[in-house]
Scaffold this motif. Sequence first.
Motif, short mmCIF file in Angstrom:
data_model
loop_
_atom_site.label_atom_id
_atom_site.label_comp_id
_atom_site.label_asym_id
_atom_site.label_seq_id
_atom_site.Cartn_x
_atom_site.Cartn_y
_atom_site.Cartn_z
N ALA A 36 0.83 -1.21 0.00
CA ALA A 36 0.00 0.00 0.00
C ALA A 36 0.86 1.25 0.00
O ALA A 36 0.61 2.20 -0.76
CB ALA A 36 -0.94 -0.01 1.21
N ASN A 39 2.61 1.48 -3.50
CA ASN A 39 1.67 1.75 -4.59
C ASN A 39 1.02 3.13 -4.50
O ASN A 39 0.44 3.60 -5.47
CB ASN A 39 0.58 0.67 -4.64
CG ASN A 39 1.14 -0.69 -5.01
OD1 ASN A 39 2.20 -0.79 -5.61
ND2 ASN A 39 0.44 -1.74 -4.65
N SER A 40 1.14 3.78 -3.35
CA SER A 40 0.57 5.12 -3.19
C SER A 40 1.41 6.17 -3.92
O SER A 40 0.92 7.25 -4.22
CB SER A 40 0.48 5.49 -1.71
OG SER A 40 1.76 5.80 -1.19
N GLU A 103 -3.46 1.96 -1.10
CA GLU A 103 -2.80 3.18 -1.57
C GLU A 103 -3.73 4.39 -1.58
O GLU A 103 -3.29 5.51 -1.35
CB GLU A 103 -2.17 2.98 -2.95
CG GLU A 103 -3.11 2.59 -4.06
CD GLU A 103 -3.32 1.09 -4.23
OE1 GLU A 103 -3.88 0.72 -5.27
OE2 GLU A 103 -2.94 0.29 -3.35
N GLN A 107 -3.09 8.04 0.23
CA GLN A 107 -3.10 9.32 -0.49
C GLN A 107 -4.00 10.33 0.20
O GLN A 107 -3.65 11.51 0.34
CB GLN A 107 -3.53 9.09 -1.95
CG GLN A 107 -2.48 8.33 -2.75
CD GLN A 107 -3.02 7.75 -4.05
OE1 GLN A 107 -4.22 7.80 -4.33
NE2 GLN A 107 -2.12 7.18 -4.85
#
Length: 194
Positions: A36, A39-40, A103, A107
């Motif tokens: 996570a 991938n963010s 992710e 964000q």
Amino acid sequence: MIGLVMAGGKGTRMDISNEKLLLEYKKPVIFHVIDALKNSHCFSQVIVATSPNSPDTKHVLEQNRIETLSTPGNGYVNDLNFLLQKMSGSVFVTSGDLPLLDEKIIQVITEKFNSENVWTSFLVSKKFLNSLGLESSLLVNSDNIECTYTGISIINVNKIKNLNSVKENYIILDDKRIAFNLNTRKDYELLNSS
């Protein structure tokens, strides 16, 4: 910003023989958190803090070429303070036991961070936590709402002069992805039944 995953706890409340962060939920729980963060695309670096309490976790991470830092293993707060003294800039800290973290919520969290604040902790309301079938005895009051910590904070390390005098800001964010952390065997059973 650096992404820092705390993964050095004993996991004693789980009452299991294996290390908690290596429990499987499609893949080991710790990898949900690491993936996570990566991938963010919010972090220049993702590091996992391990300790003598989590040798198997450290081994699995190193086999997967994940950068680790060793801490003394003297408890979450002490180990975090140990690490922050060696860092600068903004640090996104999360516990490694958030299997639903993704992710998109990372964000959202990073967008809510104000770099003027030294320390921002993300909370969920006790009412929301209980609605998920989860419980916590570690409560804090924010805006007259009973809340619990999620294990996620963003810290502006450059503004910390003395760890004893840090003002903590709170943001309440009732979201299952940050509310669901694995503390007990019941939590793990609930996770697998959802």
